[in-house]
Each structure stands twice: as C-alpha cells, then as structure tokens.
Design an enzyme around this catalytic site. Structure first.
Site, PDB file in Angstrom:
ATOM      1  N   GLU A 132      17.815  -7.341 -13.015  1.00 32.00           N
ATOM      2  CA  GLU A 132      18.411  -6.587 -13.355  1.00 32.00           C
ATOM      3  C   GLU A 132      19.819  -7.399 -12.257  1.00 32.00           C
ATOM      4  OE1 GLU A 132      22.011  -3.992 -12.420  1.00 32.00           O
ATOM      5  OE2 GLU A 132      19.969  -3.806 -10.936  1.00 32.00           O
ATOM      6  N   ASP A 185      12.995  -6.263 -10.217  1.00 35.51           N
ATOM      7  CA  ASP A 185      13.361  -7.536  -9.003  1.00 35.51           C
ATOM      8  C   ASP A 185      13.261  -7.291  -8.157  1.00 35.51           C
ATOM      9  OD1 ASP A 185      15.580  -6.836 -10.866  1.00 35.51           O
ATOM     10  OD2 ASP A 185      16.533  -8.275 -10.154  1.00 35.51           O
TER      11      ASP A 185
END
Length: 392
Positions: free
Chosen positions: A138, A80
C-alpha cells in the site's frame, strides 16, 4: 449471530495482539513481503475456505462461501511496512534494520486474520460470500491494490470495506465520511539545466539554482492563484539537489515534489500549471528542463449509500469498547484503497488507536505506536458490519 460473533472476538483478543506483535517484529517493505504473505497463507491452512496466493504479486485472497445465495462483500487489510529505523523501544520492535511497521498495517492484518477465522467458524449463519483481501504494497506506488484488481480479486465482488487505525484519534472513537475522503496524489522529478561557471563571473554562466529557486516559489502560486479557493490542493518540494561549492555556479539542479488534491479535476489542473510554469521558466531564464511526472493513487471516494449502511450498522451495534462514532473531515494522506473504490461501491473508515497515556506520534514516524485495544474494536466494527450485510 452478531452478538455471538462479538463475543468470540472478545475471547480471541490476546491472539490478535500476539499476531500483531509477531508481524511488528518481522516487517517487510512494499513488494518484498514474501515471508508475511506466507505467514498469512499458512494461517488459513486447514480452515474451511478458499485461499489464492500470489494475487497481483504477494497478495492473498480468501473466500468464505456460506453456500447460500446472497451478495459478496470484500474486506481489505494491507500488510507492508516502511523504510524507517524504529525508535519505539518496544520489546517486540522490528528485528529488520531500517524497516518498521510505522503505519499500523501489522494491526490491520492481525485483526483481519482473527475476524476471518471467526467468520469461517460461523459461516453457516451467513449468506452469500465474504472475500478477504490481504493486500501488499500500500505504501509504495503503483501500490498493491491495482495489481490485485488486475489479477481478478474483485471478480464477483459487489462492495468493498476497509479500515485504518489512527494513532491521532482517541481509542474508542470510530470516524467516517461519505464522498471524497482522502486525497489523490502525484509525484514529479524535474532536472533544470543551465550552464555552469565560476562564481566570480556569473555573466559567463547561467545559474540553475537561481532559475530553480524561482520555480519553487512560482509553484505556490498554483495553489494561491490558479485553484478555486474552495478546492483543496497542495504542492511540496521535498528534495532540492543543488549541492556544490560556494564559488561554483551550478549547471543543473534536480527537484522532487509531491502533489495532493481532493478531486481529479484539481489534480489535472495542477499538473497542467506545473508544466506551464516550466515552459515559462525555460524562456525566462534560458534553461532547459527534463520532467518526469507520475499520477498514482486517485482520490478516495466513499460510496454514499454504503457509508450510510456502515454508519447505521455501527450505531445500532452495542460495541462496549466504542465511545463515539463521528463524521470526520477529509484526510490529507492518500490511499491505494481508492482503486477498489473506483471499481466497486466502497467505504473506508477509521478506528482510533491513540496510546492510553495520550502520547502519540503520527503515522510514518520512527516512534509510531498504537493502542492494541484498538485492534479488537476494528475487528468488532468490521465484524458487525459484515454480520449485518450478510444477514440482511
């Protein structure tokens, strides 16, 4: 086998960089990584492995089965990005306004894809299984790891490894540490309410700014007067919303804060003390408060035995690009890899990625960048450990 793996990775370095640059130009925020997840899944099409998609959301889990008995090792890479407007000026800079890979997750995914491809090509020389965890989200609590775990990503897994590239470490350096290595964290939002009024008549009001200011100062006494001096903790107030007019006494102020700690006991103590100070504030100033307190990522604790195995493997492997292997100090940021470490013996370590000219920006900075040479080092480091693990 290990030497053959390293040679194959060297031959594929350009592809690692190509993938990293594509991902860098097409970042997606936590929990919104639909296109990135599809790109990852598509990479494995036609390859001799098992692929599960939509694991805990956008997670992708790839199983490389040697067909021989042995242990199962999971290796994790996150994918991400962050809500940051990129200012690097790179030719492959983000094409998505306000979204940027400012933490190196594009590099994590790039090296992992090529490493996984190479392990698939060589799986007849392995034993047991390798499980590749391509993890979303995350950066944003509750994080992607915990949802993937609930969706069975660690079923049958014995141990877990992860790497983070570090722009603040010289390229060529690998750093490790056993035990607690990254902080656990919590966040809170509190609204403190008094009674508004005219600035000329403070006796007829109850100033929320004065009460809240006292709270901000008192918070730091938790660190200086409630924690053991040998414990690690921090409290940061990142938002103080008390904006108004100069002659108006505010009736309410909203704060947002961040808490970090290196043990769960410390994190629990800080929360207890924050609540105690708020209770005292209510009595002292005659205000009320509404607190939303959330514990999220736990302390990341590296398993001692597995970390010893990892460091021995790295030290005994001749990786030409590695200049130094060091035991580092604990790292202040938090990591949702900690959830894997709560479930299985795990080791999370660091690969230096400082740009060659020595000019670097910290992670989460709009000018953050990495030395792409670090990606081959990450692939080789993880590959060497996997080779030793699956042939021991």
């Amino acid at each position: 086998m290990k030497q053959q793996l390293l040679e194959k990775l060297t031959e594929k370095q350009d592809r690692i960089i190509e993938i990293r640059r594509y991902l860098h130009a097409h970042p997606e925020l936590s929990f919104q990584e639909e296109n990135t997840a599809a790109y990852i899944a598509n990479f494995y099409k036609g390859k001799d492995c098992d692929v599960r998609t939509n694991v805990g959301g956008h997670g992708v889990v790839v199983t490389i089965d040697s067909g021989k008995p042995g242990r199962t090792l999971a290796i994790r890479a996150d994918f991400d990005a962050l809500p940051i407007q990129e200012e690097t000026g790179l030719p492959f800079a983000s094409e998505n306004p306000g979204v940027m890979h400012a933490c190196g997750h594009d590099g994590h995914t790039a090296y992992m894809l090529i490493l996984a491809e190479t392990l698939i090509e060589m799986k007849n020389q392995l034993q047991g299984k390798i499980v590749v965890l391509h993890q979303p989200a995350e950066e944003t609590p509750p994080g992607g790891a915990i949802a993937m775990i609930r969706d069975g990503c660690l079923d049958g897994v014995d141990e877990v490894l992860g790497i983070h590239v570090m722009s603040t470490m010289p390229t060529g350096e690998i750093a490790y540490r056993e035990g607690a290595i990254q902080t656990g964290r919590a966040s809170f939002k509190v609204k403190i309410t008094g009674r508004g009024g005219h600035g000329s008549s403070p006796h007829m009001a109850n100033d929320a700014i004065v009460a809240t200011s006292e709270f901000v100062v008192a918070l730091q006494t938790i660190i200086s007067r409630r924690l053991n001096p040998f414990d690690v903790g921090s409290i940061t107030i990142g938002s103080f919303d008390g904006k108004g007019s100069s002659n108006v006494i505010k009736d309410a102020v909203t704060l947002e804060g961040d808490v970090r700690a290196m043990t769960e006991a410390t994190r629990t103590l800080i929360e207890k003390e924050i609540r105690r100070i708020l209770d005292g504030l209510a009595v002292m100033f005659g205000v009320t408060y509404d607190l939303d307190y959330k514990n999220d990522y736990p302390v990341l604790v590296n398993d001692v035995a597995l970390t010893e195995f990892v460091t021995k493997s790295l030290q005994e492997t001749a990786i030409a690009e590695v200049t130094e292997i060091t035991r580092c100090e604990p790292q202040p940021p938090s990591e949702d890899f900690a959830y894997y470490a709560q479930e299985r013996p795990s080791c999370f370590f660091y690969v230096g990625a400082m740009p060659a000219n020595g000019v670097f920006y910290p992670h989460h900075h709009p000018k953050f960048d990495i030395n792409e040479a670090s990606l081959l080092i990450a692939a080789k480091a993880m590959g060497a450990i996997v080779a030793d693990y699956t042939t021991k």
